[in-house]
Design a protein around this motif. Sequence first.
Motif, mmCIF file in Angstrom:
data_model
loop_
_atom_site.group_PDB
_atom_site.id
_atom_site.type_symbol
_atom_site.label_atom_id
_atom_site.label_comp_id
_atom_site.label_asym_id
_atom_site.label_seq_id
_atom_site.Cartn_x
_atom_site.Cartn_y
_atom_site.Cartn_z
ATOM 1 N N LEU A 152 -3.975 0.247 12.287
ATOM 2 C CA LEU A 152 -3.480 0.950 13.469
ATOM 3 C C LEU A 152 -2.055 0.537 13.822
ATOM 4 O O LEU A 152 -1.236 1.360 14.255
ATOM 5 N N ILE A 153 -1.751 -0.731 13.629
ATOM 6 C CA ILE A 153 -0.391 -1.207 13.900
ATOM 7 C C ILE A 153 0.586 -0.582 12.908
ATOM 8 O O ILE A 153 1.665 -0.111 13.280
ATOM 9 N N GLU A 154 0.199 -0.532 11.643
ATOM 10 C CA GLU A 154 1.043 0.129 10.641
ATOM 11 C C GLU A 154 1.169 1.623 10.953
ATOM 12 O O GLU A 154 2.244 2.206 10.817
ATOM 13 N N LEU A 155 0.070 2.227 11.365
ATOM 14 C CA LEU A 155 0.093 3.648 11.714
ATOM 15 C C LEU A 155 1.036 3.898 12.887
ATOM 16 O O LEU A 155 1.795 4.880 12.879
ATOM 17 N N ALA A 156 1.007 3.045 13.878
ATOM 18 C CA ALA A 156 1.911 3.184 15.023
ATOM 19 C C ALA A 156 3.365 3.075 14.568
ATOM 20 O O ALA A 156 4.221 3.857 15.008
ATOM 21 N N GLN A 157 3.642 2.128 13.683
ATOM 22 C CA GLN A 157 5.010 1.966 13.180
ATOM 23 C C GLN A 157 5.484 3.240 12.480
ATOM 24 O O GLN A 157 6.556 3.768 12.795
ATOM 25 N N PHE A 158 4.691 3.734 11.539
ATOM 26 C CA PHE A 158 5.117 4.913 10.788
ATOM 27 C C PHE A 158 5.099 6.174 11.645
ATOM 28 O O PHE A 158 5.906 7.079 11.422
ATOM 29 N N SER A 159 4.227 6.236 12.641
ATOM 30 C CA SER A 159 4.211 7.387 13.547
ATOM 31 C C SER A 159 5.489 7.429 14.386
ATOM 32 O O SER A 159 6.080 8.497 14.577
ATOM 33 N N LEU A 160 5.902 6.275 14.884
ATOM 34 C CA LEU A 160 7.142 6.226 15.658
ATOM 35 C C LEU A 160 8.348 6.588 14.801
ATOM 36 O O LEU A 160 9.252 7.315 15.244
ATOM 37 N N TYR A 175 2.114 14.799 8.807
ATOM 38 C CA TYR A 175 1.500 13.592 9.360
ATOM 39 C C TYR A 175 0.529 12.957 8.373
ATOM 40 O O TYR A 175 0.247 11.769 8.461
ATOM 41 N N ALA A 176 0.035 13.727 7.409
ATOM 42 C CA ALA A 176 -0.824 13.156 6.368
ATOM 43 C C ALA A 176 -0.064 12.077 5.604
ATOM 44 O O ALA A 176 -0.640 11.050 5.213
ATOM 45 N N ALA A 177 1.236 12.276 5.407
ATOM 46 C CA ALA A 177 2.053 11.265 4.738
ATOM 47 C C ALA A 177 2.117 9.986 5.565
ATOM 48 O O ALA A 177 2.129 8.877 5.016
ATOM 49 N N VAL A 178 2.128 10.119 6.879
ATOM 50 C CA VAL A 178 2.149 8.951 7.766
ATOM 51 C C VAL A 178 0.859 8.156 7.608
ATOM 52 O O VAL A 178 0.883 6.919 7.541
ATOM 53 N N LEU A 179 -0.265 8.855 7.536
ATOM 54 C CA LEU A 179 -1.558 8.178 7.349
ATOM 55 C C LEU A 179 -1.590 7.429 6.016
ATOM 56 O O LEU A 179 -2.078 6.301 5.933
ATOM 57 N N ILE A 180 -1.050 8.048 4.965
ATOM 58 C CA ILE A 180 -0.999 7.410 3.647
ATOM 59 C C ILE A 180 -0.060 6.202 3.684
ATOM 60 O O ILE A 180 -0.386 5.136 3.158
ATOM 61 N N LEU A 181 1.094 6.356 4.325
ATOM 62 C CA LEU A 181 2.043 5.246 4.421
ATOM 63 C C LEU A 181 1.435 4.062 5.160
ATOM 64 O O LEU A 181 1.700 2.908 4.816
ATOM 65 N N ILE A 216 4.772 -3.890 -7.533
ATOM 66 C CA ILE A 216 5.409 -2.811 -8.298
ATOM 67 C C ILE A 216 4.431 -1.655 -8.488
ATOM 68 O O ILE A 216 4.781 -0.481 -8.277
ATOM 69 N N VAL A 217 3.207 -1.965 -8.885
ATOM 70 C CA VAL A 217 2.184 -0.930 -9.081
ATOM 71 C C VAL A 217 1.929 -0.192 -7.769
ATOM 72 O O VAL A 217 1.815 1.041 -7.743
ATOM 73 N N LEU A 218 1.864 -0.932 -6.672
ATOM 74 C CA LEU A 218 1.643 -0.326 -5.365
ATOM 75 C C LEU A 218 2.763 0.655 -5.015
ATOM 76 O O LEU A 218 2.514 1.729 -4.477
ATOM 77 N N GLY A 219 3.992 0.284 -5.327
ATOM 78 C CA GLY A 219 5.119 1.180 -5.077
ATOM 79 C C GLY A 219 4.992 2.487 -5.853
ATOM 80 O O GLY A 219 5.248 3.572 -5.305
ATOM 81 N N TYR A 220 4.605 2.397 -7.113
ATOM 82 C CA TYR A 220 4.410 3.606 -7.920
ATOM 83 C C TYR A 220 3.241 4.436 -7.391
ATOM 84 O O TYR A 220 3.313 5.668 -7.359
ATOM 85 N N LEU A 221 2.150 3.785 -7.015
ATOM 86 C CA LEU A 221 1.002 4.517 -6.471
ATOM 87 C C LEU A 221 1.360 5.213 -5.160
ATOM 88 O O LEU A 221 0.933 6.353 -4.920
ATOM 89 N N GLN A 222 2.142 4.548 -4.344
ATOM 90 C CA GLN A 222 2.576 5.166 -3.079
ATOM 91 C C GLN A 222 3.422 6.393 -3.367
ATOM 92 O O GLN A 222 3.230 7.442 -2.747
ATOM 93 N N GLY A 223 4.346 6.279 -4.297
ATOM 94 C CA GLY A 223 5.177 7.420 -4.651
ATOM 95 C C GLY A 223 4.345 8.590 -5.167
ATOM 96 O O GLY A 223 4.583 9.747 -4.808
ATOM 97 N N ALA A 224 3.359 8.285 -5.997
ATOM 98 C CA ALA A 224 2.492 9.343 -6.541
ATOM 99 C C ALA A 224 1.624 9.970 -5.451
ATOM 100 O O ALA A 224 1.384 11.180 -5.449
ATOM 101 N N ALA A 225 1.161 9.159 -4.500
ATOM 102 C CA ALA A 225 0.308 9.680 -3.425
ATOM 103 C C ALA A 225 1.070 10.574 -2.466
ATOM 104 O O ALA A 225 0.487 11.460 -1.844
ATOM 105 N N LEU A 226 2.355 10.360 -2.352
ATOM 106 C CA LEU A 226 3.165 11.142 -1.405
ATOM 107 C C LEU A 226 3.733 12.410 -2.026
ATOM 108 O O LEU A 226 4.384 13.190 -1.336
ATOM 109 N N LEU A 227 3.519 12.621 -3.301
ATOM 110 C CA LEU A 227 4.019 13.847 -3.947
ATOM 111 C C LEU A 227 3.260 15.065 -3.523
ATOM 112 O O LEU A 227 2.156 15.142 -3.214
#
Length: 186
Positions: free
Chosen positions: A77-85, A96-102, A175-186
Motif C-alpha cells: 500500500l505504501i508503494e501503491l501510494a507512492q506510484f499513485s501520487l 492505473y493498472a501500470a501503477v498497480l504493477i509498479l 536485473i531479472v526483476l527489471g526485465y520482468l517489470q519492463g515486460a509486464a508494463l508492455l
Amino acid sequence: MLFQIVSLLLEVAASVLGGACLLRLYMQQQRIPMSASSGNPLGRFIFVLTDWIVLPLRRVLPAFGRWDLASLVAAWLIELAQFSLLWLFQGLAYSYAAVLILACFGVLRLVISGMTGLVIIYAVLSWVQARSAMADLIDRLVVPLLAPIRRFMPLIGGVDLSPLVLLVLLQVFSIVLGYLQGAALL
C-alpha cells in the motif's frame, strides 16, 4: 526538476516506511523478539514506525502461518501510494493498472535492496568482530540466507565468501526483476 524532487522525496519516504514494514514481516517470520525488554534496539523503532498502518490491517488480514500478511500488504500500500501520487503528478500519463504493477515490483525491489544492505552490514561487522545487540540482530537476519550457500561453498583460505555470492545473486535478481517489470508494463 520539480518532478525529480517530488519523486526523490516520495521514494525516500516509501523506502523507509515500506522497508520497515518488510523488516517487521521478516523479523516476525524469523521469530526475533521485537520488544524493548528483549534487548532488540531496532524492534521498538520498527513498531513505532509501522503500527499506524499494520495494526488496522491486522483486523482484516490474519497471519498466514508465520507470515504477517498485514505487514506485507502495508508495504504494498505504501508503494501503491507512492506510484499513485507520481501518476497523478504526471497527469495520468498511463493506465492505473501500470501503477498497480509498479507497486508490486516496488515491494520486490525493496526486498532486494533491503537484503543487500543487511548483507553488506553483516560483512562489515564480521570483519571488525563487533559484538553488540545490533550485530546479533543482523546476524540472525542474514545467516538464514547464507546457510544454503555455505552448504555448497566451503571456506577458501579460511575466508567465508558466501556474503559475496549472496550479493551477486541479489544483483542478478535485481536485473531479472527489471526485465520482468519492463515486460509486464508492455
